[in-house]
Every structure is written in structure tokens, then in C-alpha cells.
Design a protein around this motif. Sequence first.
Motif, PDB file in Angstrom:
ATOM      1  N   ILE A 188      54.631 -11.668 -31.241  1.00 52.33           N
ATOM      2  CA  ILE A 188      53.343 -11.506 -30.540  1.00 52.33           C
ATOM      3  C   ILE A 188      53.363 -12.299 -29.234  1.00 52.33           C
ATOM      4  O   ILE A 188      52.915 -11.816 -28.187  1.00 52.33           O
ATOM      5  N   SER A 189      53.903 -13.525 -29.282  1.00 52.93           N
ATOM      6  CA  SER A 189      54.021 -14.332 -28.059  1.00 52.93           C
ATOM      7  C   SER A 189      54.893 -13.627 -27.028  1.00 52.93           C
ATOM      8  O   SER A 189      54.582 -13.615 -25.829  1.00 52.93           O
ATOM      9  N   ALA A 190      55.993 -13.022 -27.497  1.00 54.04           N
ATOM     10  CA  ALA A 190      56.885 -12.315 -26.571  1.00 54.04           C
ATOM     11  C   ALA A 190      56.180 -11.125 -25.935  1.00 54.04           C
ATOM     12  O   ALA A 190      56.363 -10.852 -24.740  1.00 54.04           O
ATOM     13  N   ILE A 191      55.364 -10.422 -26.714  1.00 56.10           N
ATOM     14  CA  ILE A 191      54.619  -9.281 -26.163  1.00 56.10           C
ATOM     15  C   ILE A 191      53.645  -9.755 -25.090  1.00 56.10           C
ATOM     16  O   ILE A 191      53.479  -9.111 -24.045  1.00 56.10           O
ATOM     17  N   VAL A 192      53.004 -10.914 -25.326  1.00 56.61           N
ATOM     18  CA  VAL A 192      52.119 -11.491 -24.314  1.00 56.61           C
ATOM     19  C   VAL A 192      52.908 -11.755 -23.030  1.00 56.61           C
ATOM     20  O   VAL A 192      52.457 -11.442 -21.918  1.00 56.61           O
ATOM     21  N   GLY A 193      54.105 -12.325 -23.182  1.00 54.79           N
ATOM     22  CA  GLY A 193      54.943 -12.589 -22.014  1.00 54.79           C
ATOM     23  C   GLY A 193      55.353 -11.319 -21.292  1.00 54.79           C
ATOM     24  O   GLY A 193      55.351 -11.269 -20.058  1.00 54.79           O
ATOM     25  N   LEU A 194      55.695 -10.277 -22.051  1.00 58.20           N
ATOM     26  CA  LEU A 194      56.079  -8.999 -21.432  1.00 58.20           C
ATOM     27  C   LEU A 194      54.913  -8.372 -20.682  1.00 58.20           C
ATOM     28  O   LEU A 194      55.089  -7.789 -19.609  1.00 58.20           O
ATOM     29  N   ILE A 250      57.260 -16.559 -24.862  1.00 64.26           N
ATOM     30  CA  ILE A 250      56.583 -16.102 -23.641  1.00 64.26           C
ATOM     31  C   ILE A 250      57.486 -16.344 -22.441  1.00 64.26           C
ATOM     32  O   ILE A 250      57.660 -15.472 -21.571  1.00 64.26           O
ATOM     33  N   LEU A 251      58.075 -17.533 -22.393  1.00 68.19           N
ATOM     34  CA  LEU A 251      58.953 -17.880 -21.271  1.00 68.19           C
ATOM     35  C   LEU A 251      60.165 -16.960 -21.224  1.00 68.19           C
ATOM     36  O   LEU A 251      60.535 -16.459 -20.157  1.00 68.19           O
ATOM     37  N   LEU A 252      60.787 -16.719 -22.383  1.00 70.08           N
ATOM     38  CA  LEU A 252      61.959 -15.852 -22.425  1.00 70.08           C
ATOM     39  C   LEU A 252      61.599 -14.433 -21.988  1.00 70.08           C
ATOM     40  O   LEU A 252      62.359 -13.784 -21.266  1.00 70.08           O
ATOM     41  N   ALA A 253      60.417 -13.956 -22.398  1.00 68.11           N
ATOM     42  CA  ALA A 253      59.967 -12.615 -22.005  1.00 68.11           C
ATOM     43  C   ALA A 253      59.684 -12.544 -20.504  1.00 68.11           C
ATOM     44  O   ALA A 253      59.967 -11.522 -19.865  1.00 68.11           O
ATOM     45  N   LEU A 254      59.148 -13.612 -19.936  1.00 72.61           N
ATOM     46  CA  LEU A 254      58.902 -13.637 -18.486  1.00 72.61           C
ATOM     47  C   LEU A 254      60.212 -13.559 -17.698  1.00 72.61           C
ATOM     48  O   LEU A 254      60.270 -12.974 -16.616  1.00 72.61           O
ATOM     49  N   ILE A 255      61.272 -14.161 -18.253  1.00 74.68           N
ATOM     50  CA  ILE A 255      62.565 -14.148 -17.571  1.00 74.68           C
ATOM     51  C   ILE A 255      63.231 -12.777 -17.687  1.00 74.68           C
ATOM     52  O   ILE A 255      63.703 -12.211 -16.701  1.00 74.68           O
ATOM     53  N   LEU A 256      63.250 -12.236 -18.911  1.00 68.18           N
ATOM     54  CA  LEU A 256      64.044 -11.036 -19.172  1.00 68.18           C
ATOM     55  C   LEU A 256      63.244  -9.740 -19.119  1.00 68.18           C
ATOM     56  O   LEU A 256      63.837  -8.663 -19.015  1.00 68.18           O
ATOM     57  N   GLY A 257      61.905  -9.832 -19.194  1.00 73.18           N
ATOM     58  CA  GLY A 257      61.078  -8.626 -19.181  1.00 73.18           C
ATOM     59  C   GLY A 257      61.292  -7.762 -17.943  1.00 73.18           C
ATOM     60  O   GLY A 257      61.571  -6.559 -18.053  1.00 73.18           O
ATOM     61  N   PRO A 258      61.167  -8.335 -16.733  1.00 73.73           N
ATOM     62  CA  PRO A 258      61.383  -7.517 -15.526  1.00 73.73           C
ATOM     63  C   PRO A 258      62.783  -6.912 -15.453  1.00 73.73           C
ATOM     64  O   PRO A 258      62.955  -5.776 -15.023  1.00 73.73           O
TER      65      PRO A 258
END
Length: 503
Positions: free
Chosen positions: A172-178, A437-445
Motif C-alpha cells: 500500500i505504501s508503494a502504491i502511494v509512492g507510485l 514510498i521512497l523506492l517507488a518514487l525512485i523506480l516508478g517513473p
Amino acid sequence: MDSFIYLISAFDTILSSPISLLFVTIGVTAGIIVGSLPGLTATMGCALLIPFTFNLPPIQGLVMLMGIFSGGIYGGSISGILIRTPGTPAAAATLLDGHPLAQRGEGGKAIGIATIASFVGGTVGALIMSFLSPQIARFGLKFGPPEFFALAIFGLSMIVSISGKSILKGFISAIVGLLIATVGFDPLSGVPRFHFGNPNLLGGLEFIPALIGLFGFAQVFRNIEKMEIVPHIKSKVGKILPSRKDVIKLLPTMFKSGTLGTFVGSIPGLGCDVAAFIAYGEAKRTSKHPEEFGKGSLYGIAAPESANNGATGGAMIPMLTLGIPGDAVTAVLLGALTIHGLQPGPLLFRDHIDIVYPIFAGMILCQIALLVIGLSGAKLFARLINIDRKILTPVIFLLCIMGSFSMRFSFFDVGLALIVGILAYFMEYGGFSVSPILLALILGPMAEQNMRRSLMLSHGDPMIFFTRPLSVIFLLLTVFITVTSYRKMRKLQALENETSKES
């Protein structure tokens, strides 16, 4: 054999000039100072000091900048360990175990292990850079949009390892980051998305303010909450140097993570922060005691610190051999080389071999300087943990404001960091880890852009991801690591439940 002879000759060139060693020391020291201050990244440190290299000989100017690079990546772990606010994004994985160790009164030991791991990882990266640069660069050239997408998905699979006690809450945290990563202009069509009419959001959420909010401001709010409830107790700094037994035990992890970090760093666009998280997840997945991670595991410090410093050498490889910067810092170094009349690329090795190998030797000497300076100052750094919380908290708060403001000189970024900090504070109250969240912000884009580019190349056919060998390998690795990590986490949770019932 020729590479070895050239490298020995390069060491002789640098060691015979005391002024070159002085510039190595200045660079590493400046890098540690800049890296340890939240928001002042290694990229900024290199950019600020480039003008001071204009009138220097190329070798002296470049080894100073590489010292800033290495010192800056290591320096971020100091504030991460002691005040839970990473000075650089690359240290975000280190604080997961470094800060709990500092809270137990072993801040000195945590910094000592981080220093040794940084030295080992950085040396591994520098040696691989020295002897295998052309081969690794050719491997990196094989990456297209499908491979970058698969690699981003592979990196996101580490969410399982950094999710804390609940994998569901981690996702869920990762989805927030994405979702946060989708704010701003669409990277391919240029259409603005989710900016709510605010022009400051058209470029997306700046990464550094988000990082400072997730870990810096959130920690300030936790300190304020505990200020009157928990009395301040001075803890012993403890010894700095870990025991020989601990170092020997950690060496395999350091070498493995340093090698992994070098290869991840050599792929343009990834960088030290991605390398640190991948190494942390791999160390936890293969550990015999994964339950210790997040609670002060020595492996949880050694793995990311070895990887992010190994990635410094890795990021130099495509920059020197192909003229393609591996990350933001090497983009700055690319400019520095150009200023000194050197054009990175295959011809650099043919026409300026007298510059290339001193750069390699200088990178190795930077790691030795980092070890000496880091261990010498570790006791002083570690004493920060004993500063009264009523004094330390306002200082952290001020550093967070300065760090958020310094990227674009924008008070909007300060407000953004505060909002992200409030969100992180309440999420951690609910048992949600903010690291995903941080990992998703880095790798999401990276995942979004390369998925869409791949589908454009294949005219919408998703089979493009399963017909390219490297893409298939990374996707299979993603499935394997996700499944094995999930099983290990389930076993760990079952063991903890049995223990709680018995007690």
C-alpha cells in the motif's frame, strides 16, 4: 596485464605528488561534510566545487571531485544513522538498521561498520572500474526500454524486504509512492497530470524535499511527541572499530554487495540509491536471521553501504567509456572532463591513457582516505546522539528546512516536505513503512516511461517483454526473489506469533 602496469604507473604519478594527495583528502573531507547535511547531495557538492578546479591540472581537479563523490555518498549515512535523516538518498536504506543500533547506544559501532563497508564496496567498485570498464560498458549498451522496465520491476520487488511487519501495508505504501510519482507533466506526451492547478507541481514532486519529509520532518514530529514523555538519557558512544570477528563475518556480504552495487551503478539511470535498496533486499532475503533486519542488524548496514559506494565506481564506467553519465553526479563529472579538454568515450582510452588510469588510481586512493577520515572522525560524529533532544530537534528541523529550500530555492518545496513529513508520521503510526514510498518514487517513473516506450516500439504488443533475453531474465529474477522473500517473511511472522503466544 597492460591495465595492471598502467595502474601501477598511475599510482606512482599521484603518490609522487603530495599536492595530489592533498586534493584527494580535501575532496573526501568536503564530500563527507556535504553528504552528512540533509539535502546537500554529492551532486551539489561536485557542482559547487567545479569552478575551483578550473586552474588545476586535470588529474588533481578530477581526483578532488571523485573524493567529493565518494565522501558524499558515505557521509549521508552519518546523519541517517544518528538522527534518522539521510544526508543523501543513497543512505536511505542504511538508516533502517543504523538508527536502531544508534538508539541502543552503539552509534559509534554503526558508523564504524558503515565506514569499513563503504571502503570495501568503494574499493571493489574502483577495481572493477579499472579492469573491466569496456566489458561492462558493452553490457550496459544492450539495455533498451524493455530491459529498463524489467529492471525497474526487479528493483520494486525489494518492497517485500523493506515492508516491515506487514507485506500488505508495504505494498500500500508503494502504491502511494507510485501515485505521487505520476504528478506533473506526462514524460512522453507532455500532458499535465494531477497538478491541481498549481504550477509548482507541473515538474512533479522534487525528490529531495520528499526524502527529507519522509525521514527528516517525520523524525522531528516523533521527537517532539517523546520530548516530555521519555526523559533524555545519555547513551555511551561505545567503541568505533567493530571486532575482528564482526568484520570477518561481514566481509562476504560487503564484497557481494559491492560487486552488485558496481554492476547496478554501471547501468545508466539507476545510481547509488537503487543499488543500496537492491543490496539490502538481497542481504535480507539470503540471511539466516532476517528477523534482525530493521532492528539493528550489522548486515543491514554493511550491505547498502557497500553497494552504494560500489555504485560510485560503477557509475563512472559508462561515463568514461561511452560518454553516458551513470547518474546525476557523473553528469557533473562529465562536464568537468569537458572543461579540462577531455572528451569521454572510447577515444579517451586511446588518446589520454595518461589521464584515465590516474583517475582509476585516484578513485582507489579516495577509498583509503575515506576509511582513515571516517574512522578518525567517527567518535566525534557519534557523540551527536547524546545531544539533548530539546536542542537536537530544532537543529534537525532547521537542517530539514535548509535542505528542502536549497534544491530550487523555493519555499513551496519546504511546505511540500512538511506535508510529506506529516503523512509519513501518521502512516508509521498505523504500521505502514515509508521506505517503499521512497523506492517507488525512485523506480516508478523509470518503470512507467520504459513500459510505454516498449509498447510504442511493439505497437501495443506486451510480448516484447518476454522475447528479449535480458528482460526475461530480470522478470524471472523478480518472481523468484518475490516468492522466496514472501515465504521467508511468512515463516518469520509465524515464528513471532508462536513466541508471543508462549510468552
